[in-house]
Design an enzyme around this catalytic site. Structure first.
Site, PDB file in Angstrom:
ATOM      1  N   CYS A  96       0.848  -1.212   0.036  1.00 49.10           N
ATOM      2  CA  CYS A  96       0.008   0.043  -0.242  1.00 49.10           C
ATOM      3  C   CYS A  96       0.875   1.342   0.049  1.00 49.10           C
ATOM      4  O   CYS A  96       1.598   1.526   0.845  1.00 49.10           O
ATOM      5  CB  CYS A  96      -0.791  -0.149   1.240  1.00 49.10           C
ATOM      6  N   HIS A 119      -9.298  14.339   1.023  1.00 49.60           N
ATOM      7  CA  HIS A 119      -8.754  15.465   0.062  1.00 49.60           C
ATOM      8  C   HIS A 119      -9.152  16.904   0.895  1.00 49.60           C
ATOM      9  O   HIS A 119     -10.361  17.109   0.989  1.00 49.60           O
ATOM     10  CB  HIS A 119      -9.299  15.524  -1.350  1.00 49.60           C
ATOM     11  N   HIS A 153      -3.942   1.542   8.519  1.00 46.72           N
ATOM     12  CA  HIS A 153      -4.516   1.108   7.245  1.00 46.72           C
ATOM     13  C   HIS A 153      -5.922   0.954   7.414  1.00 46.72           C
ATOM     14  O   HIS A 153      -6.531   0.150   8.072  1.00 46.72           O
ATOM     15  CB  HIS A 153      -3.767   0.020   6.572  1.00 46.72           C
ATOM     16  N   HIS A 165      -8.172   8.291   3.200  1.00 49.68           N
ATOM     17  CA  HIS A 165      -7.638   9.551   2.756  1.00 49.68           C
ATOM     18  C   HIS A 165      -8.589  10.657   2.618  1.00 49.68           C
ATOM     19  O   HIS A 165      -9.627  10.456   1.933  1.00 49.68           O
ATOM     20  CB  HIS A 165      -6.586   9.685   1.876  1.00 49.68           C
TER      21      HIS A 165
END
Ligand code: 5GP
Ligand code: ZN
Length: 133
Positions: free
Chosen positions: A5, A101, A47, A99
């Protein structure tokens, strides 16, 4: 850590990134291919595949989202900010590690419809220096 990853490897420091913020739960670094100047990703240290996989991991990165968003607005003089997370390939997700943005927006480029038109200016080193100096 998932060794295949890319974001786990960035979190571990195995792959370089232009970090602008970090805390115990998340790191924030400039997106390599920004839509707007200062486009930043807030990435969980743990993760998780995406924003819907684990509510606790998602909640743990909220302080970093707030702090990084304020930093970008202040340092870059943004007049707005898009906060978004893609879940699944059909939504545009390409890295399968949670994640968010943060896309700074400026007065001359307003509106959701213009979000995906690339108008970023300045190279990443210059933008990084403006945020972290
Ligand atoms: P997604 O498409 O999964 O929502 O967002 C992934 C983002 O990660 C993309 O905007 C892409 O430009 C960015 N990205 C992919 N690989 C790297 C990398 O190695 N370093 C950095 N800084 N950004 C990356
Ligand atoms: Zn990962």
């Amino acid at each position: 850590m998932a060794t295949d990853c890319i974001f786990c490897r960035i979190v571990a420091g195995e792959i370089p990134s232009k970090r602008v913020y970090e805390d115990d739960h998340a790191i924030a670094f400039l997106d390599l291919d920004p839509f707007k100047t200062g486009h930043t990703l807030v990435v969980s240290r743990t993760h998780a595949t995406d924003a819907l996989e684990d509510a606790e991991v998602l909640a743990s990165i909220a302080p970093a989202i707030t702090a990084t968003g304020k930093l970008l607005v202040e340092r870059l003089g943004a007049s707005g900010l898009n906060v978004l997370s893609n879940v699944g390939e059909d939504a545009g997700q390409s890295v399968f590690h949670l994640h968010v943005h943060l896309v700074p927006r400026y007065a001359d480029d307003a509106g959701m419809g213009a979000l995906l038109t690339r108008t970023a200016s300045g190279d990443l080193d210059e933008v990084h220096a403006r945020i972290t100096a």
